[in-house]
Design a protein around this motif. Structure first.
Motif, PDB file in Angstrom:
ATOM      1  N   HIS A 232       4.878  -2.401  -8.864  1.00 33.51           N
ATOM      2  CA  HIS A 232       3.959  -2.830  -7.806  1.00 33.51           C
ATOM      3  C   HIS A 232       3.813  -4.344  -7.741  1.00 33.51           C
ATOM      4  N   LEU A 233       4.220  -5.059  -8.771  1.00 31.79           N
ATOM      5  CA  LEU A 233       4.116  -6.517  -8.772  1.00 31.79           C
ATOM      6  C   LEU A 233       5.256  -7.179  -8.001  1.00 31.79           C
ATOM      7  N   ARG A 234       6.220  -6.417  -7.570  1.00 35.09           N
ATOM      8  CA  ARG A 234       7.366  -6.955  -6.845  1.00 35.09           C
ATOM      9  C   ARG A 234       7.060  -7.218  -5.369  1.00 35.09           C
ATOM     10  N   PHE A 235       5.948  -6.679  -4.867  1.00 38.76           N
ATOM     11  CA  PHE A 235       5.646  -6.752  -3.435  1.00 38.76           C
ATOM     12  C   PHE A 235       4.624  -7.839  -3.121  1.00 38.76           C
ATOM     13  N   SER A 236       4.734  -8.409  -1.936  1.00 39.65           N
ATOM     14  CA  SER A 236       3.770  -9.416  -1.487  1.00 39.65           C
ATOM     15  C   SER A 236       2.409  -8.765  -1.252  1.00 39.65           C
ATOM     16  N   ASN A 237       1.357  -9.567  -1.303  1.00 42.07           N
ATOM     17  CA  ASN A 237       0.020  -9.058  -1.007  1.00 42.07           C
ATOM     18  C   ASN A 237      -0.051  -8.518   0.415  1.00 42.07           C
ATOM     19  N   MET A 238       0.608  -9.211   1.338  1.00 44.77           N
ATOM     20  CA  MET A 238       0.563  -8.779   2.736  1.00 44.77           C
ATOM     21  C   MET A 238       1.172  -7.384   2.895  1.00 44.77           C
ATOM     22  N   LEU A 239       2.313  -7.157   2.271  1.00 40.86           N
ATOM     23  CA  LEU A 239       2.940  -5.845   2.365  1.00 40.86           C
ATOM     24  C   LEU A 239       2.135  -4.798   1.596  1.00 40.86           C
ATOM     25  N   TRP A 240       1.689  -5.139   0.379  1.00 38.00           N
ATOM     26  CA  TRP A 240       0.978  -4.180  -0.466  1.00 38.00           C
ATOM     27  C   TRP A 240      -0.310  -3.698   0.192  1.00 38.00           C
ATOM     28  N   ASP A 241      -1.008  -4.599   0.870  1.00 37.43           N
ATOM     29  CA  ASP A 241      -2.287  -4.259   1.491  1.00 37.43           C
ATOM     30  C   ASP A 241      -2.150  -3.746   2.926  1.00 37.43           C
ATOM     31  N   SER A 242      -0.930  -3.593   3.407  1.00 35.54           N
ATOM     32  CA  SER A 242      -0.721  -3.140   4.781  1.00 35.54           C
ATOM     33  C   SER A 242      -1.122  -1.676   4.948  1.00 35.54           C
ATOM     34  N   LYS A 243      -1.408  -1.309   6.182  1.00 32.71           N
ATOM     35  CA  LYS A 243      -1.804   0.073   6.488  1.00 32.71           C
ATOM     36  C   LYS A 243      -0.718   1.069   6.099  1.00 32.71           C
ATOM     37  N   ILE A 244       0.521   0.701   6.307  1.00 33.95           N
ATOM     38  CA  ILE A 244       1.615   1.630   6.018  1.00 33.95           C
ATOM     39  C   ILE A 244       1.714   1.922   4.520  1.00 33.95           C
ATOM     40  N   MET A 245       1.489   0.905   3.680  1.00 38.08           N
ATOM     41  CA  MET A 245       1.522   1.118   2.227  1.00 38.08           C
ATOM     42  C   MET A 245       0.293   1.919   1.787  1.00 38.08           C
ATOM     43  N   ARG A 246      -0.860   1.616   2.348  1.00 33.11           N
ATOM     44  CA  ARG A 246      -2.087   2.347   1.982  1.00 33.11           C
ATOM     45  C   ARG A 246      -1.968   3.818   2.362  1.00 33.11           C
ATOM     46  N   LYS A 247      -1.337   4.064   3.492  1.00 32.86           N
ATOM     47  CA  LYS A 247      -1.150   5.446   3.932  1.00 32.86           C
ATOM     48  C   LYS A 247      -0.273   6.216   2.946  1.00 32.86           C
ATOM     49  N   GLY A 248       0.620   5.494   2.268  1.00 37.06           N
ATOM     50  CA  GLY A 248       1.507   6.114   1.297  1.00 37.06           C
ATOM     51  C   GLY A 248       0.869   6.324  -0.069  1.00 37.06           C
ATOM     52  N   GLY A 249      -0.397   5.940  -0.217  1.00 38.52           N
ATOM     53  CA  GLY A 249      -1.109   6.195  -1.459  1.00 38.52           C
ATOM     54  C   GLY A 249      -1.098   5.064  -2.472  1.00 38.52           C
ATOM     55  N   THR A 250      -0.716   3.872  -2.067  1.00 37.73           N
ATOM     56  CA  THR A 250      -0.736   2.729  -2.990  1.00 37.73           C
ATOM     57  C   THR A 250      -2.166   2.225  -3.106  1.00 37.73           C
ATOM     58  N   ASN A 251      -2.867   2.708  -4.088  1.00 36.90           N
ATOM     59  CA  ASN A 251      -4.276   2.361  -4.202  1.00 36.90           C
ATOM     60  C   ASN A 251      -4.588   1.574  -5.470  1.00 36.90           C
ATOM     61  N   LEU A 252      -3.648   0.752  -5.925  1.00 38.46           N
ATOM     62  CA  LEU A 252      -3.934  -0.162  -7.023  1.00 38.46           C
ATOM     63  C   LEU A 252      -4.277  -1.525  -6.427  1.00 38.46           C
ATOM     64  N   ASN A 253      -5.327  -2.156  -6.941  1.00 38.20           N
ATOM     65  CA  ASN A 253      -5.704  -3.455  -6.393  1.00 38.20           C
ATOM     66  C   ASN A 253      -4.891  -4.604  -6.980  1.00 38.20           C
ATOM     67  N   ARG A 254      -4.120  -4.382  -8.046  1.00 40.42           N
ATOM     68  CA  ARG A 254      -3.216  -5.341  -8.672  1.00 40.42           C
ATOM     69  C   ARG A 254      -3.931  -6.590  -9.189  1.00 40.42           C
ATOM     70  N   MET A 255      -5.177  -6.461  -9.543  1.00 46.98           N
ATOM     71  CA  MET A 255      -5.886  -7.604 -10.103  1.00 46.98           C
ATOM     72  C   MET A 255      -5.443  -7.830 -11.543  1.00 46.98           C
ATOM     73  N   HIS A 256      -5.335  -9.082 -11.917  1.00 46.29           N
ATOM     74  CA  HIS A 256      -4.969  -9.469 -13.281  1.00 46.29           C
ATOM     75  C   HIS A 256      -6.208  -9.390 -14.165  1.00 46.29           C
ATOM     76  N   THR A 257      -6.004  -9.229 -15.449  1.00 49.35           N
ATOM     77  CA  THR A 257      -7.106  -9.159 -16.416  1.00 49.35           C
ATOM     78  C   THR A 257      -8.085 -10.311 -16.222  1.00 49.35           C
ATOM     79  N   SER A 258      -7.575 -11.511 -16.036  1.00 51.22           N
ATOM     80  CA  SER A 258      -8.428 -12.691 -15.880  1.00 51.22           C
ATOM     81  C   SER A 258      -9.357 -12.574 -14.671  1.00 51.22           C
ATOM     82  N   GLU A 259      -8.915 -11.906 -13.610  1.00 53.47           N
ATOM     83  CA  GLU A 259      -9.749 -11.752 -12.416  1.00 53.47           C
ATOM     84  C   GLU A 259     -10.929 -10.823 -12.683  1.00 53.47           C
ATOM     85  N   TYR A 260     -10.697  -9.750 -13.429  1.00 59.50           N
ATOM     86  CA  TYR A 260     -11.802  -8.847 -13.781  1.00 59.50           C
ATOM     87  C   TYR A 260     -12.846  -9.592 -14.610  1.00 59.50           C
ATOM     88  N   ILE A 261     -12.383 -10.377 -15.573  1.00 58.69           N
ATOM     89  CA  ILE A 261     -13.301 -11.138 -16.426  1.00 58.69           C
ATOM     90  C   ILE A 261     -14.112 -12.124 -15.592  1.00 58.69           C
TER      91      ILE A 261
END
Length: 144
Positions: free
Chosen positions: A65-94
């Motif tokens: 999932h890290l191979r894709f751009s944010n624009m593509l990953w967050d697109s409606k077509i990807m979301r429709k396919g069930g890609t529901n990971l937010n891809r946040m890095h550990t540092s962002e959660y902290i």
């Protein structure tokens, strides 16, 4: 439940413990900050929120999932396919938990993966700038 909407109905300083297992990575990155503030609001002083976060693809336990751009990953077509990971890095959660008022501790899970072994899209700066990461981590948040 209605997620954060229902959480807003919980009384301030009324909860002793909040626990999640492989949940945070499925919450839209735009809502994580609000969730952290709501969590801080409902917890009693000195109490904790414990979150286990799995950073891998949940289908094949890899990091494709890290191979894709944010624009593509967050697109409606990807979301429709069930890609529901937010891809946040550990540092962002902290950062978001600390901004909400928590004191945080991280415990890594799994074997360290150097970022040189992965193809990472240039839009994922936090992933690129790190030397690597673990497949998951436990985020312990204490309300002080």
């Amino acid at each position: 439940t209605q997620g954060i909407t229902d959480m807003a109905k919980i009384e301030d300083n009324s909860i002793d413990l909040i626990f999640s297992n492989a949940v945070l990575e499925h919450i839209d990155r735009k809502e994580i900050s609000q969730l952290m503030f709501e969590t801080h609001r409902v917890l009693k002083l000195g109490c904790t929120a414990h979150h286990r976060v799995d950073l891998r693809d949940h289908i094949n336990d890899e990091f494709q999932h890290l191979r894709f751009s944010n624009m593509l990953w967050d697109s409606k077509i990807m979301r429709k396919g069930g890609t529901n990971l937010n891809r946040m890095h550990t540092s962002e959660y902290i950062q978001l938990a600390e901004a909400a008022g928590f004191t945080c501790k991280i415990v890594a899970n799994g074997t360290f993966i150097p970022n040189t072994s992965m193809k990472i899209h240039p839009s994922l700066n936090n992933w690129i700038q790190s030397k690597g990461w673990y497949p998951g981590f436990d985020l312990h948040c204490i309300k002080v």
